[in-house]
Design a protein around this motif. Structure first.
Motif, PDB file in Angstrom:
ATOM      1  N   LEU A  97       1.391  -1.309  -0.075  1.00 24.35           N
ATOM      2  CA  LEU A  97       0.303   0.064   0.049  1.00 24.35           C
ATOM      3  C   LEU A  97       0.831   0.907  -0.178  1.00 24.35           C
ATOM      4  CD1 LEU A  97      -2.924   1.940   0.345  1.00 24.35           C
ATOM      5  CD2 LEU A  97      -2.150   1.226   3.233  1.00 24.35           C
ATOM      6  N   ALA A  98       2.041   0.687   1.243  1.00 22.08           N
ATOM      7  CA  ALA A  98       3.069   2.516   0.930  1.00 22.08           C
ATOM      8  C   ALA A  98       3.544   2.892  -0.619  1.00 22.08           C
ATOM      9  CB  ALA A  98       3.498   2.384   1.998  1.00 22.08           C
ATOM     10  N   VAL A  99       4.153   1.849  -0.627  1.00 25.04           N
ATOM     11  CA  VAL A  99       4.610   2.194  -2.175  1.00 25.04           C
ATOM     12  C   VAL A  99       4.203   2.398  -2.782  1.00 25.04           C
ATOM     13  CG1 VAL A  99       5.823   0.840  -4.054  1.00 25.04           C
ATOM     14  CG2 VAL A  99       6.997   0.188  -1.429  1.00 25.04           C
ATOM     15  N   ASP A 100       2.421   1.900  -3.042  1.00 31.04           N
ATOM     16  CA  ASP A 100       1.792   2.171  -4.789  1.00 31.04           C
ATOM     17  C   ASP A 100       1.240   3.359  -4.420  1.00 31.04           C
ATOM     18  OD1 ASP A 100       0.235   1.250  -6.783  1.00 31.04           O
ATOM     19  OD2 ASP A 100      -1.254   1.635  -5.483  1.00 31.04           O
ATOM     20  N   ALA A 101       1.070   3.695  -2.993  1.00 28.06           N
ATOM     21  CA  ALA A 101       0.829   5.556  -2.926  1.00 28.06           C
ATOM     22  C   ALA A 101       1.562   6.311  -3.406  1.00 28.06           C
ATOM     23  CB  ALA A 101       0.127   5.346  -1.026  1.00 28.06           C
ATOM     24  N   VAL A 102       2.529   5.792  -2.971  1.00 29.59           N
ATOM     25  CA  VAL A 102       4.038   7.009  -3.317  1.00 29.59           C
ATOM     26  C   VAL A 102       4.037   7.462  -4.619  1.00 29.59           C
ATOM     27  CG1 VAL A 102       6.364   7.169  -2.779  1.00 29.59           C
ATOM     28  CG2 VAL A 102       4.781   6.595  -0.878  1.00 29.59           C
ATOM     29  N   LEU A 103       4.257   5.794  -5.458  1.00 32.27           N
ATOM     30  CA  LEU A 103       4.657   6.138  -6.605  1.00 32.27           C
ATOM     31  C   LEU A 103       3.713   6.728  -7.842  1.00 32.27           C
ATOM     32  CD1 LEU A 103       6.350   2.710  -6.699  1.00 32.27           C
ATOM     33  CD2 LEU A 103       7.557   4.946  -6.662  1.00 32.27           C
ATOM     34  N   ASP A 104       2.370   6.072  -6.875  1.00 38.12           N
ATOM     35  CA  ASP A 104       1.003   6.155  -7.852  1.00 38.12           C
ATOM     36  C   ASP A 104       1.339   8.392  -7.421  1.00 38.12           C
ATOM     37  OD1 ASP A 104      -0.268   4.490  -8.683  1.00 38.12           O
ATOM     38  OD2 ASP A 104      -1.328   4.042  -7.581  1.00 38.12           O
ATOM     39  N   LEU A 105       1.574   8.915  -6.652  1.00 40.68           N
ATOM     40  CA  LEU A 105       2.218  10.205  -6.653  1.00 40.68           C
ATOM     41  C   LEU A 105       3.227  10.759  -7.481  1.00 40.68           C
ATOM     42  CD1 LEU A 105       1.023  12.828  -4.882  1.00 40.68           C
ATOM     43  CD2 LEU A 105       3.097  12.160  -3.246  1.00 40.68           C
ATOM     44  N   ILE A 106       4.398  10.142  -7.538  1.00 41.30           N
ATOM     45  CA  ILE A 106       5.284  10.791  -7.650  1.00 41.30           C
ATOM     46  C   ILE A 106       4.938  10.836  -9.475  1.00 41.30           C
ATOM     47  CG2 ILE A 106       7.821   9.943  -8.736  1.00 41.30           C
ATOM     48  CD1 ILE A 106       7.090  11.600  -5.711  1.00 41.30           C
ATOM     49  N   HIS A 107       4.106   9.549 -10.237  1.00 42.45           N
ATOM     50  CA  HIS A 107       4.358   9.654 -11.058  1.00 42.45           C
ATOM     51  C   HIS A 107       3.064  10.152 -12.043  1.00 42.45           C
ATOM     52  CE1 HIS A 107       3.150   7.731 -15.404  1.00 42.45           C
ATOM     53  NE2 HIS A 107       3.783   6.821 -15.058  1.00 42.45           N
ATOM     54  N   ASP A 108       2.094  10.678 -11.104  1.00 44.64           N
ATOM     55  CA  ASP A 108       0.707  11.698 -11.429  1.00 44.64           C
ATOM     56  C   ASP A 108       0.706  13.056 -11.155  1.00 44.64           C
ATOM     57  OD1 ASP A 108      -2.103  12.358 -12.012  1.00 44.64           O
ATOM     58  OD2 ASP A 108      -1.316  13.653  -9.615  1.00 44.64           O
ATOM     59  N   GLY A 109       2.354  13.308 -10.291  1.00 43.88           N
ATOM     60  CA  GLY A 109       3.144  14.575 -10.615  1.00 43.88           C
ATOM     61  C   GLY A 109       3.774  14.919 -11.427  1.00 43.88           C
ATOM     62  N   ALA A 110       4.628  14.193 -11.875  1.00 43.54           N
ATOM     63  CA  ALA A 110       5.293  14.262 -12.802  1.00 43.54           C
ATOM     64  C   ALA A 110       4.832  14.143 -14.202  1.00 43.54           C
ATOM     65  CB  ALA A 110       6.188  12.746 -13.398  1.00 43.54           C
ATOM     66  N   ALA A 111       4.059  13.624 -14.219  1.00 47.23           N
ATOM     67  CA  ALA A 111       2.657  13.991 -15.836  1.00 47.23           C
ATOM     68  C   ALA A 111       2.598  14.829 -15.196  1.00 47.23           C
ATOM     69  CB  ALA A 111       2.243  13.063 -15.663  1.00 47.23           C
ATOM     70  N   GLN A 112       1.688  15.552 -14.112  1.00 56.67           N
ATOM     71  CA  GLN A 112       1.176  16.866 -14.094  1.00 56.67           C
ATOM     72  C   GLN A 112       2.910  18.516 -14.738  1.00 56.67           C
ATOM     73  OE1 GLN A 112      -0.476  17.743 -10.203  1.00 56.67           O
ATOM     74  NE2 GLN A 112      -1.873  16.243 -11.165  1.00 56.67           N
ATOM     75  N   ILE A 113       3.354  18.123 -14.131  1.00 56.34           N
ATOM     76  CA  ILE A 113       5.112  19.152 -14.205  1.00 56.34           C
ATOM     77  C   ILE A 113       5.291  18.593 -15.662  1.00 56.34           C
ATOM     78  CG2 ILE A 113       7.160  19.344 -13.637  1.00 56.34           C
ATOM     79  CD1 ILE A 113       6.250  18.318 -11.259  1.00 56.34           C
ATOM     80  N   ALA A 114       5.007  17.522 -16.078  1.00 54.80           N
ATOM     81  CA  ALA A 114       5.155  17.768 -18.347  1.00 54.80           C
ATOM     82  C   ALA A 114       4.602  18.244 -18.593  1.00 54.80           C
ATOM     83  CB  ALA A 114       5.908  16.066 -18.286  1.00 54.80           C
ATOM     84  N   HIS A 115       2.979  18.491 -18.387  1.00 54.56           N
ATOM     85  CA  HIS A 115       1.942  18.982 -19.102  1.00 54.56           C
ATOM     86  C   HIS A 115       2.353  21.253 -18.780  1.00 54.56           C
ATOM     87  CE1 HIS A 115      -1.883  19.746 -20.677  1.00 54.56           C
ATOM     88  NE2 HIS A 115      -1.789  20.192 -19.507  1.00 54.56           N
ATOM     89  N   LEU A 116       2.425  20.699 -17.662  1.00 58.56           N
ATOM     90  CA  LEU A 116       2.391  22.645 -17.044  1.00 58.56           C
ATOM     91  C   LEU A 116       4.352  23.411 -18.385  1.00 58.56           C
ATOM     92  CD1 LEU A 116       3.225  23.088 -13.438  1.00 58.56           C
ATOM     93  CD2 LEU A 116       0.538  23.717 -15.565  1.00 58.56           C
TER      94      LEU A 116
END
Length: 218
Positions: free
Chosen positions: A139-158
């Protein structure tokens, strides 16, 4: 009369380089995933483009191999400092990979499934000795990696579209608009604040507390 032995433009003297799939993949990584083409890799290796196809099936095959290599060879975090620095280190490593190799964002792990699954498993296995049950570690690893992946995608979009017109923000509140603008100006800082909230929640969970306990501290 002295003959001109200078090789024609575009040709290199000496024996032709020995190619291998590994050398081709390394050359692709050296160029940067976004700059990879068969011609560019062949030029970097001093080889004919057609010769690469003895070792790769297509450009997509080369891209997937290069991205998988980048993924699989990233160093795993150390648990010596405890579970929180362990997860923060893995978050940083993943963010750097996603930022450097845009193909990791767009692939959705389709061509990288083996490397992604093994990496996930290794990180979970490293978290268990740090006080996590297997279910909570997943649960912990999945939550952290999902957050980072989503955040990196948003930053790339910006970065791709730029900040735009501040007056065009969809919020009526000036304060909310200003806060959102600060996120746009420093998206990585914003992502790491979100990561801190997730890790704070994990700390409460690991101590046997509840989400309300976390809210009571704020």
């Amino acid at each position: 009369m002295v003959s001109d032995t200078t090789p024609p433009p575009g040709r290199r003297p000496g024996p032709k380089p020995r190619l291998s799939r590994e050398r081709i993949v390394e050359a692709a990584l050296g160029l940067g995933i976004e700059q990879v083409s068969i011609n560019a890799v062949a030029s970097a290796l001093g080889a004919a483009p057609a010769s690469l196809y003895r070792y790769i099936d297509s450009l997509d095959d080369l891209l997937f191999a290069a991205l998988e290599r980048a993924f699989a060879h990233a160093p795993l975090p150390s648990g010596e400092q405890g579970w929180r620095p362990y997860l923060e280190t893995e978050a940083t490593t993943r963010f750097e990979l996603l930022t450097r190799y845009a193909g990791l964002l767009t692939d959705g792990t389709g061509g990288l499934e083996t490397a992604a699954v093994r990496r996930f498993e290794q990180v979970v296995e490293g978290l268990v000795p740090l006080g996590f049950g297997v279910d909570d570690a997943v649960l912990a690893v999945d939550a952290v990696l999902d957050l980072i992946h989503d955040g990196a995608a948003q930053i790339a979009h910006l970065r791709a579209r730029g900040h735009g017109d501040p007056a065009a923000q969809p919020f009526e509140s000036p304060d909310v608009s200003a806060a959102f603008r600060r996120i746009q100006d420093a998206p990585r800082d914003h992502l790491w604040r979100k990561l801190a909230i997730v890790l704070d929640g994990l700390a409460v969970r690991q101590s046997g507390g509840t989400p309300s306990a976390l809210l009571a501290r704020s």
